[in-house]
Design a protein around this motif. Structure first.
Motif, short mmCIF file in Angstrom:
data_model
loop_
_atom_site.label_atom_id
_atom_site.label_comp_id
_atom_site.label_asym_id
_atom_site.label_seq_id
_atom_site.Cartn_x
_atom_site.Cartn_y
_atom_site.Cartn_z
N CYS A 170 -9.78 0.09 2.76
CA CYS A 170 -9.66 0.02 1.30
C CYS A 170 -9.60 -1.41 0.80
O CYS A 170 -9.64 -1.64 -0.40
N SER A 171 -9.45 -2.37 1.70
CA SER A 171 -9.15 -3.73 1.24
C SER A 171 -9.32 -4.73 2.39
O SER A 171 -9.36 -4.33 3.55
N CYS A 188 -4.26 2.00 6.19
CA CYS A 188 -3.16 2.54 5.36
C CYS A 188 -3.28 4.04 5.16
O CYS A 188 -2.32 4.67 4.74
N ARG A 240 0.84 -1.21 0.00
CA ARG A 240 0.00 0.00 0.00
C ARG A 240 0.87 1.26 0.00
O ARG A 240 0.64 2.19 -0.74
N CYS A 268 -8.76 5.22 4.33
CA CYS A 268 -8.71 3.89 4.94
C CYS A 268 -8.10 4.05 6.34
O CYS A 268 -7.07 4.70 6.50
N CYS A 290 -6.19 -4.47 4.69
CA CYS A 290 -6.21 -3.40 5.70
C CYS A 290 -7.24 -3.70 6.80
O CYS A 290 -7.00 -3.38 7.97
ZN ZN Z 1 -5.99 0.53 3.31
#
Ligand code: ZN
Ligand code: FE2
Ligand code: FE2
Lengths: 500, 327, 89
Positions: free
Chosen positions: A430-431, A400, A269, A397, A434
């Protein structure tokens, strides 16, 4: 008396390794108090293998030689106004990202390795960390000196350390290193010594610095490669640490694996910023981000993990997803900055037609399909005098701290979005990577100093974004930010080059 | 195509970084200034350290000394990394040729067995003290505040490692690279009565929490006393006993002590000038550690040099304390 | 099979080192890039003091390698005579 000749291993052991002693008057644990709380088991520090057996006298000698060479180039660069030899004034914006985003990480590395260099119970590991600590201080200082001349002629470099502590996108690199330093000493070593140094810094320093050379920036390529010459020692330390932890006790294996999973994700990231520097900010291109990723992450990292398989260590989690993201992240990141260019401390721009063609060629599966149309649209708008900026502040996020702009890899038009509820509060990610990191240690990540939240809470001045930029970030609004077109940087460049 | 550049168009927009400009005005800055001031993060930390959750990652509260501006601790030597390593490289070059000369001419053969035993008993065990000093300076590096003082502590810490290695080499020169002298010296350190006070004191510094206090105990009190005892008085004694060539091997330490006490004295002066509270605290720390050190070093000093030696060293320490404005 | 690699700054000294590496590692590939030279090989690469000394015509300490080194990949073993890089398969 004929003295026997000592080989370097024996010499190092005698000079250094036996300096320690067993305590008789105080509790040894009180002198080295942070060794146990992470659950890592060290049964015998003496099994530590010194990767390089550098004594201090040799260190002074070789490092002084490097410094002499480096500063001779800095002096020549300043005396000859070397900034005039760069390919294009856009290039300097990569240096602004570097000085505000990366150099402060060198500083944090200096601090983090000072911490482990004081805390580890084994003298061999301690000394290796201390040498890395002083090297990292070298890196931040040589970078500040390399950029010093640029700072006199370009905007956006001048308040790098103040900005690093405050500006929205700089919380991405800052929180990464804060995270590692806030962790225990062994996690720090896996995070920075291993994951970051062994795999990720290569991506930053090697292809990017080669790119600096290709863009006529002798000062940067020289400090970059000179710093890298220390990096070979750091990488080897990182690898030795991992092997040491894995060999000390089998209970360490799952802990180390968990950290590897976390830090490779966090590292990829973080490197998003470098991806956009490579693909968009270097006017003369050496290799695409995707190519660099394949050489330094997939090939080099692959070899490394094959080697570590004997300890029961596997590739970091989400490696399959990471492999797909290399086709996308640089484009998504530069788009975020292009659209938020009024709030960035460097200039942004639309790639030239030639550059768009290069991107199409380097990313045949994704660029024309997903990203080129955006730039074509932006071009049309700019031609009509409607260069646009997104006024809304982005959602970040929690882990990150990158604005939510990444997409699902099976559907690259869909923004990827995850959330967790912790103590009745909702947190956004974001993911999966994360989100998992947060879920593992929520008490840590609820503390994140999220710049956009902080602005909304009124902790960064205001009320308008421009007030925040000017007063809290100390940006020179109208000079440091906005498009390269019409910027004072560009004007000065044209004057120097005698073009209207 | 050649481009003519008119110098007038190449006027710089600014002379230095904004933080340096805020401190010293808009004029060309030194490399020390640009590489030192405001480098360390001071605001908006993301997470509390798991290993010390009551404090921030960088936190001035790790010492009881209070400074309005931690960058007041300017290093009179103006060492940033590049200046530091180049300075030490010069010193090591001289040291290297001294060691090489000593070994090549086998100057050790002129040293009597008795004096050789003295060197192993009194000089070589100091490698463990240097190692302690390495850790104590790393402690300040890691938990201190502001680049001005933390970088100087780091340089000092690395110097101490270097000197631990030089002292080890003296042992190796005397024992023909067998390592026996180092083993003997370590046994002295671990078991001999004369060393136990100092070893206990070293261990105590390693568990002391306030980094500024540790720095004062190590770099002022202990170093001032040991420097005088070992590198002046013991050196004189070696001269009298015909072992003056050892001075070639300790020249680095002699030079180093001069260089570093200039820095340490400036640090003390600055802390004292800041406030009466600082001065009172420093006075209290120094008194405590001076007392402990005097007690710890008494048997060693007497065995090594005789009854008067420690008093001489203490007198010199007291002069430095007075000069810093502490008493 | 995995690749070990070493990269050196592209300067005069490095050219002798690269020549030495080529002599000692018949299988190695040398890649020239802007300002750097990258040498890679399958699983094993060695830099030998003796060969570098021959090429340079002077004494050379293995630790001097670090002055021109940019990066490396593989398990490192360094002593007075050589530096080797290996991956375990
Ligand atoms: Zn993230
Ligand atoms: Fe670094
Ligand atoms: Fe590093």
């Amino acid at each position: 008396m004929a003295a026997k000749k000592l080989n370097i291993k024996d010499k190092y052991r005698l000079l250094t390794r036996d300096l320690d002693w067993e305590f008789s008057y105080q509790d040894h644990k009180k002198a080295f108090p942070f060794e146990e709380f992470e659950g890592i088991k060290i049964t015998d520090w003496s099994k530590w293998e010194d990767p390089f057996r550098l004594t201090m006298d040799a260190y002074w000698k070789y490092q002084a030689e490097k410094e002499r060479k480096l500063y001779a180039i800095f002096d020549a660069f300043a005396q000859n106004n070397g900034q005039l030899n760069i390919s294009d004034p856009r290039y300097v914006n990569a240096l602004k990202v570097f000085l505000t985003g990366v150099s402060p990480l060198e500083y944090q590395a200096f601090q983090g390795f000072a911490h482990t260099g004081r805390q580890f119970g084994g003298v061999g590991a301690r000394v290796a960390c201390q040498m890395q600590s002083i090297d990292e201080l070298r890196h931040v200082q040589t970078q500040v000196h390399a950029m010093s001349h640029y700072n006199k002629f370009f905007d956006g470099l001048q308040d790098w350390s103040h900005m690093h502590d405050r500006v929205w996108y700089l919380s991405v690199p800052k929180s990464f290193f804060n995270d590692a330093r806030a962790a225990g000493p062994f996690e720090f070593m896996v995070a920075i010594g291993f994951s970051f140094e062994y795999v990720l810094t290569n991506l930053l320093f090697v292809p990017f610095m080669s790119g600096a050379a290709y863009n006529g920036d002798m000062a940067t390529v020289t400090f970059g490669f000179s710093a890298q010459s220390d990096e070979a020692r750091h990488m080897t330390l990182g690898l030795e640490v991992i092997k040491f932890l894995l060999e000390q006790h089998e209970d360490n294996v799952p802990i180390v694996q968990k950290w590897i999973d976390k830090w490779f994700w966090r590292g990829t990231r973080l490197l998003t910023i470098v991806s956009m520097m490579m693909d968009y900010m270097l006017p003369n291109k050496v290799m695409s981000w995707k190519e660099a990723w394949e050489v330094y992450f997939e090939e080099a990292g692959g070899a490394l993990f094959k080697d570590l398989a004997r300890y029961g260590i596997r590739m970091p989690k989400h490696a399959d997803l990471i492999a797909k993201e290399k086709e996308h992240v640089s484009h998504q990141a530069w788009w975020i900055f292009y659209t938020h260019g009024h709030a960035a401390g460097f200039h942004t721009w639309i790639p030239t037609d030639e550059e768009l063609d290069w991107l199409s060629e380097k990313y045949p599966d994704t660029f024309d399909k997903y990203y080129r149309p955006r730039w074509e649209l932006a071009k049309e708008m700019e031609a009509k005098g409607e260069r646009f900026y997104t006024k809304a502040l982005p959602q970040l996020c929690t882990t990150c701290q990158i604005p939510m702009g990444f997409t699902e890899m099976d559907n690259p038009t869909q923004i990827s979005y995850r959330e967790s509820i912790y103590k009745d509060e909702r947190y956004h990610f974001c993911s999966d990577g994360c989100k998992e990191i947060f879920d593992e240690e929520p008490e840590k990540y609820v503390q994140s100093w999220l710049p956009v939240h902080q602005i909304f809470q009124g902790n960064c001045g205001g009320p308008d974004v421009e007030d925040v930029l000017r007063d809290y970030y100390r940006m020179n609004v109208g000079a440091d930010n906005l498009d390269i077109k019409g910027s004072p940087d560009e004007e000065r460049w044209k004057k120097w080059k005698g073009v209207a | 195509m050649s481009i003519e550049i008119k110098t007038a168009t190449l006027e710089p927009v600014r002379n230095t970084y904004a933080n340096v400009e805020r401190r010293f005005g808009d004029k060309p800055a030194t490399r020390y200034q640009e590489a030192t001031y405001d480098l360390q993060s001071e605001a908006n930390f993301h997470y509390r350290p798991l290993w010390q959750p009551d404090l921030e990652l960088n936190d001035p509260r790790r010492t009881a000394i209070v400074m309005q501006d931690w960058y007041a601790f300017k290093d009179p030597r103006q060492f940033y990394y590049g200046a530091y390593v180049q300075q030490r490289a010069k010193m090591q070059e001289v040291a290297e040729s001294n060691y090489a000369f000593f070994e090549k001419r086998d100057l050790a053969r002129f040293i009597s067995d008795e004096v050789r035993a003295d060197i192993i008993r009194y000089l070589v065990p100091l490698r463990h003290v240097e190692h302690t000093a390495n850790l104590n300076n790393m402690y300040g590096t890691a938990y201190g505040f502001g680049t001005a003082i933390t970088q100087a502590l780091l340089f000092n810490g690395m110097d101490r490692l270097g000197m631990a290695q030089y002292l080890s080499r003296i042992g190796l020169i005397l024992d023909g690279n067998s390592g026996d002298a180092l083993v003997d010296a370590k046994q002295q350190w671990m078991e001999a009565d004369i060393w136990q006070g100092l070893r206990a004191l070293c261990e105590e510094t390693l568990v002391t929490e306030d980094w500024f206090e540790v720095m004062v105990a190590q770099n002022l009190v202990l170093d001032a006393l040991l420097t005088d005892l070992v590198y002046r008085q013991f050196d004189n004694k070696l001269n009298e006993q015909g072992a003056q060539d050892i001075g070639m091997l300790t020249e680095f330490m002699q030079l180093w002590n001069k260089d570093t006490s200039r820095w340490m004295d400036a640090v003390l002066k600055t802390a004292v000038a800041e406030s009466d509270e600082n001065r009172a605290l420093l006075a209290q720390w120094i008194e405590t550690w001076r007392g402990k050190a005097a007690e710890a070093l008494a048997p060693l000093a007497e065995a090594m040099l005789g009854a008067e030696a420690l008093a001489e060293a203490l007198e010199l320490l007291d002069k430095r304390i007075a000069k810093a404005g502490i008493k | 099979m995995s690749k070990v690699y070493i990269a050196l700054q592209d300067n005069d000294e490095s050219r002798y080192i690269v020549e030495a590496i080529e002599d000692d590692n018949a299988e190695a590939t040398v890649i020239h890039m802007p300002a750097m030279i990258r040498i890679e090989a399958e699983n094993f690469l060695t830099v030998r003091r003796e060969t570098v000394e021959e090429k340079m015509g002077r004494d050379w300490d293995v630790q001097e390698l670090h002055i021109n080194l940019i990066t490396l990949g593989g398990n490192v073993d360094e002593d007075d005579e050589q530096l080797t890089l290996t991956w375990n398969e």
